[in-house]
Design a protein around this motif. Sequence first.
Motif, PDB file in Angstrom:
ATOM      1  N   PHE A 125       0.707  -1.224  -0.056  1.00 55.44           N
ATOM      2  CA  PHE A 125       0.076   0.022   0.185  1.00 55.44           C
ATOM      3  C   PHE A 125       0.890   0.998   0.038  1.00 55.44           C
ATOM      4  O   PHE A 125       0.576   2.236  -0.940  1.00 55.44           O
ATOM      5  CB  PHE A 125      -0.850   0.162   1.277  1.00 55.44           C
ATOM      6  N   SER A 126       2.006   1.256   0.715  1.00 50.60           N
ATOM      7  CA  SER A 126       2.845   2.411   0.764  1.00 50.60           C
ATOM      8  C   SER A 126       3.730   2.495  -0.608  1.00 50.60           C
ATOM      9  O   SER A 126       3.928   3.647  -0.982  1.00 50.60           O
ATOM     10  CB  SER A 126       3.918   2.065   1.879  1.00 50.60           C
ATOM     11  N   ALA A 127       3.995   1.257  -1.206  1.00 45.77           N
ATOM     12  CA  ALA A 127       4.786   1.607  -2.755  1.00 45.77           C
ATOM     13  C   ALA A 127       3.690   2.095  -3.536  1.00 45.77           C
ATOM     14  O   ALA A 127       4.112   2.993  -4.372  1.00 45.77           O
ATOM     15  CB  ALA A 127       5.063   0.181  -3.097  1.00 45.77           C
ATOM     16  N   LEU A 128       2.438   1.826  -3.349  1.00 44.98           N
ATOM     17  CA  LEU A 128       1.497   2.311  -4.463  1.00 44.98           C
ATOM     18  C   LEU A 128       1.356   3.857  -4.281  1.00 44.98           C
ATOM     19  O   LEU A 128       1.341   4.629  -5.284  1.00 44.98           O
ATOM     20  CB  LEU A 128       0.055   1.564  -4.396  1.00 44.98           C
ATOM     21  N   GLU A 179      -3.602   5.606  -9.333  1.00 42.34           N
ATOM     22  CA  GLU A 179      -4.790   6.104  -8.130  1.00 42.34           C
ATOM     23  C   GLU A 179      -5.822   5.081  -8.321  1.00 42.34           C
ATOM     24  O   GLU A 179      -6.287   4.729  -7.240  1.00 42.34           O
ATOM     25  CB  GLU A 179      -5.208   7.376  -8.577  1.00 42.34           C
ATOM     26  N   LYS A 180      -6.253   4.402  -9.240  1.00 39.68           N
ATOM     27  CA  LYS A 180      -7.265   3.368  -9.284  1.00 39.68           C
ATOM     28  C   LYS A 180      -6.881   2.188  -8.426  1.00 39.68           C
ATOM     29  O   LYS A 180      -7.439   1.628  -7.591  1.00 39.68           O
ATOM     30  CB  LYS A 180      -7.489   2.990 -10.952  1.00 39.68           C
ATOM     31  N   GLN A 181      -5.538   2.094  -8.678  1.00 39.96           N
ATOM     32  CA  GLN A 181      -4.879   0.575  -7.815  1.00 39.96           C
ATOM     33  C   GLN A 181      -4.867   1.002  -6.321  1.00 39.96           C
ATOM     34  O   GLN A 181      -5.048   0.058  -5.526  1.00 39.96           O
ATOM     35  CB  GLN A 181      -3.561   0.404  -8.387  1.00 39.96           C
ATOM     36  N   LEU A 182      -4.443   2.220  -6.157  1.00 43.21           N
ATOM     37  CA  LEU A 182      -4.188   2.721  -4.531  1.00 43.21           C
ATOM     38  C   LEU A 182      -5.644   2.602  -3.937  1.00 43.21           C
ATOM     39  O   LEU A 182      -5.978   2.276  -3.051  1.00 43.21           O
ATOM     40  CB  LEU A 182      -3.788   4.127  -4.641  1.00 43.21           C
ATOM     41  N   LYS A 183      -6.694   3.113  -4.831  1.00 38.53           N
ATOM     42  CA  LYS A 183      -8.087   3.216  -4.427  1.00 38.53           C
ATOM     43  C   LYS A 183      -8.766   1.613  -3.975  1.00 38.53           C
ATOM     44  O   LYS A 183      -9.291   1.185  -3.067  1.00 38.53           O
ATOM     45  CB  LYS A 183      -9.133   3.754  -5.099  1.00 38.53           C
ATOM     46  N   ALA A 184      -8.213   0.815  -5.025  1.00 31.19           N
ATOM     47  CA  ALA A 184      -8.531  -0.659  -4.784  1.00 31.19           C
ATOM     48  C   ALA A 184      -8.145  -1.360  -3.656  1.00 31.19           C
ATOM     49  O   ALA A 184      -8.659  -2.105  -2.985  1.00 31.19           O
ATOM     50  CB  ALA A 184      -8.291  -1.349  -6.127  1.00 31.19           C
ATOM     51  N   GLU A 215      -9.725  -0.184  -0.499  1.00 30.98           N
ATOM     52  CA  GLU A 215     -11.028  -0.824  -0.479  1.00 30.98           C
ATOM     53  C   GLU A 215     -10.840  -2.469   0.041  1.00 30.98           C
ATOM     54  O   GLU A 215     -11.591  -2.846   0.875  1.00 30.98           O
ATOM     55  CB  GLU A 215     -11.829  -0.828  -1.696  1.00 30.98           C
ATOM     56  N   ARG A 216      -9.825  -2.925  -0.416  1.00 36.05           N
ATOM     57  CA  ARG A 216      -9.296  -4.429   0.026  1.00 36.05           C
ATOM     58  C   ARG A 216      -9.128  -4.456   1.444  1.00 36.05           C
ATOM     59  O   ARG A 216      -9.455  -5.402   2.243  1.00 36.05           O
ATOM     60  CB  ARG A 216      -8.190  -4.972  -0.830  1.00 36.05           C
TER      61      ARG A 216
END
Length: 753
Positions: free
Chosen positions: A292-295, A331-336, A339-340
């Motif tokens: 999550f931090s890398a994203l 940003e889409k990946q970070l939001k996903a 949510e996960r």
Amino acid sequence: MADDGPGTGTPHAPLGGLSTSGSETTLAEALTTLRKRKWVLILAVLIGFAYGYWKASSQPRLFEAYARIQVRSGSSNEYKVSASTGISDPQTKMMTEIAILQSDTLMLTVAREMNLANNPEFLGVKGKVPHASLDDPGVRQGTIHRLQSSLRIQLVPKTEIMRISYSSLSPKLSADIVNKVVSDYIQRSYETRFASTQRVSQWLSGQLDDLKAQVELSQEQMMDLQKRLGVLGFDPKDNQISSSLEDLSKASGTAKIARIVAESRYRMLSGMDPDSIDNSIETTPGTAPGEFSALRGQVAFARSNLAQLLTTYGANHPLVKAQSNELAELEKQLKAEQERLLTQARENFNAAKANEEQTTAALEKQKADAYKMRDDLIEYTIKQREFESSRTLYEGLLERLRTAGVQAGLESLEIDVVDQALLPAYPTLQPYSSIITTNVLFALIVGIVVAFVLDSLDTGLRSIAEIESVIELPSLAVIPKARRTAADQAANLSVAQRNISVLTQPKSQFAESFRSLRTSLLLSTTGQPPKFILFTSSTPSEGKTTTACNLACILAQGDVRVLLIDADLRRPNVHHRFGLSGKVGLSTVLSGGSTLEDSLQHVTEVPNLDILASGPVPPFPTEMLSSGAMTQLLERCGNLYTHVVVDSPPVLSVTDGVILARLADAVVLVVRHGKSSRQIVRRARDLLIRSGAPIAGLVLNAVDLNSPEYYGYYGYQGYSYSGVDSDSWQTKPPTGEKSQAEKIEKEEKREVR
């Protein structure tokens, strides 16, 4: 002696305080009553002696046969069903056996076996008797009563032996009845005790069957509970339910803690800024810690490149567009990823919550099973106690049942015959002396009761204490009966000497009683002695005229002048006592037919005494006595004489006495001993009190001094008058400065020297 007129003396009020407690029954009063009724006692004793002698002479010749038996306390007590079945008190046991010997059932058995209802010797008749059956209630009751009345049972003191005797006119019948009573009693004792023990045995057998079934049922129920509890003979508290309950309690606590942690993580992540998630919460296990931090780093780097490219190339440059696309993707990946992480935290929370609920449910179920097990343990304990109690009772009754049969055969040995009844050689006669003594004592007791009953029914006034209690007046004197001698009727005596006893017997008790009356009257009023003295009574023939005449003579023997007035205008009698004429007197003076001086008559034997007779009987005596002329006459007489004695009619017969009583200084009520009743004398007293008469007291007349009430009343009755001349009775008392009381006292001393 000066006087203010009739009625001026201060009278004595009724002295209620002088009354004695007549209701108290003392030994002396009882003895007095018995002496007074001695003829009743003598007659009762004679009747008792005659009846006792007749009863002793006519007593039947009865032959008494007796037997002795021993009723032992029981040698077989150790075999009895219970130690308390027998009577613990030996005396009570023996009295119970005596009651059994005298019972109607045993007497009826003896009468049936000996056919006593048809036995002439038993019935006390000669010859044959009509056939009678004991089934008839009258015959049965009469036979049993006759048998019981002649049967005697006595305890020999301090032993277990009873003496059974029977008395009849036949010696053989007496012995046969006693032996039959003993044998039937022994047989009854054996049969009743054996039957009683058999009934106990039968009852115990029925109880044992019920107890056996109850023991078996209790044992089966206890075994079922053991199976339900899962115990096989060991401690029912050590079981699987207890162990599971402990493990579930620990698991429930752990699940609750996990649920709290998961819920806390989920609540924190759901309400936190996405930019600070990686720095605030630990990632879920299984996820790369830095993903999550890398994203987020890549997004920041892409944004920086995009800003530089925009500055260098502009917005429509392909590099800018490519960089914008890359930034959008990151940003889409970070939001996903964000949510996960939230989804994962929520699922962990739900899983922990479900685990806690299941663990808690399992724990509650285990608790319910534990509570049910506790109830089962209580029921198991109760069933176990019932089983033990029933088994103990069953075994005890079974043991006693085995001894009951032994006891039934041993009870009959407790009664032994010490002496059988033999034919008596001689009849038994009660001593004559005891029969006569008993009847005499009984008759004496009856006589005493009759004497007291007669005394209580006697309403006559006989004693001073009784009279004072009833009338509530003081007693002035007791006048004994006048005993006339041959010398009193001598021809050389005058009429006055023959009728007035104080003139011919100056030393007698009769004369002394009038001297006592004189003293009492002279001291009855305060201030000065009474001048007008009136004598009356309740009814006629009580001796008021005799008392007035003798007292007038006693008063006239002193240095005073005395006038005796016969105010009984209906039945005058004073002039007859002194042998005087009755042609003139009070009635002629009051009517004006003569003067007082012409009507006065003198007595030779008593120089200081004048007499005013009643005169002819007037048609209206009451009106004449209540007139003003009578009051004036008394005032005149009071100036001429020291004392005026008035003889008046009875107060209950006519009202003349009540009218004259108001004019007197002292009124004396004469009561004849044994004649007047309580009600009559009390009525006369009430009339005088209501009229305002100054009642000085009463005089009890015609008393028999030999009666028990007055035994020794005059202590001087044997006093000797030797050496004193009869003329000394005429000695005048000294006069002068001394008071009247001193004169009387000295005169009395001279008279009894």
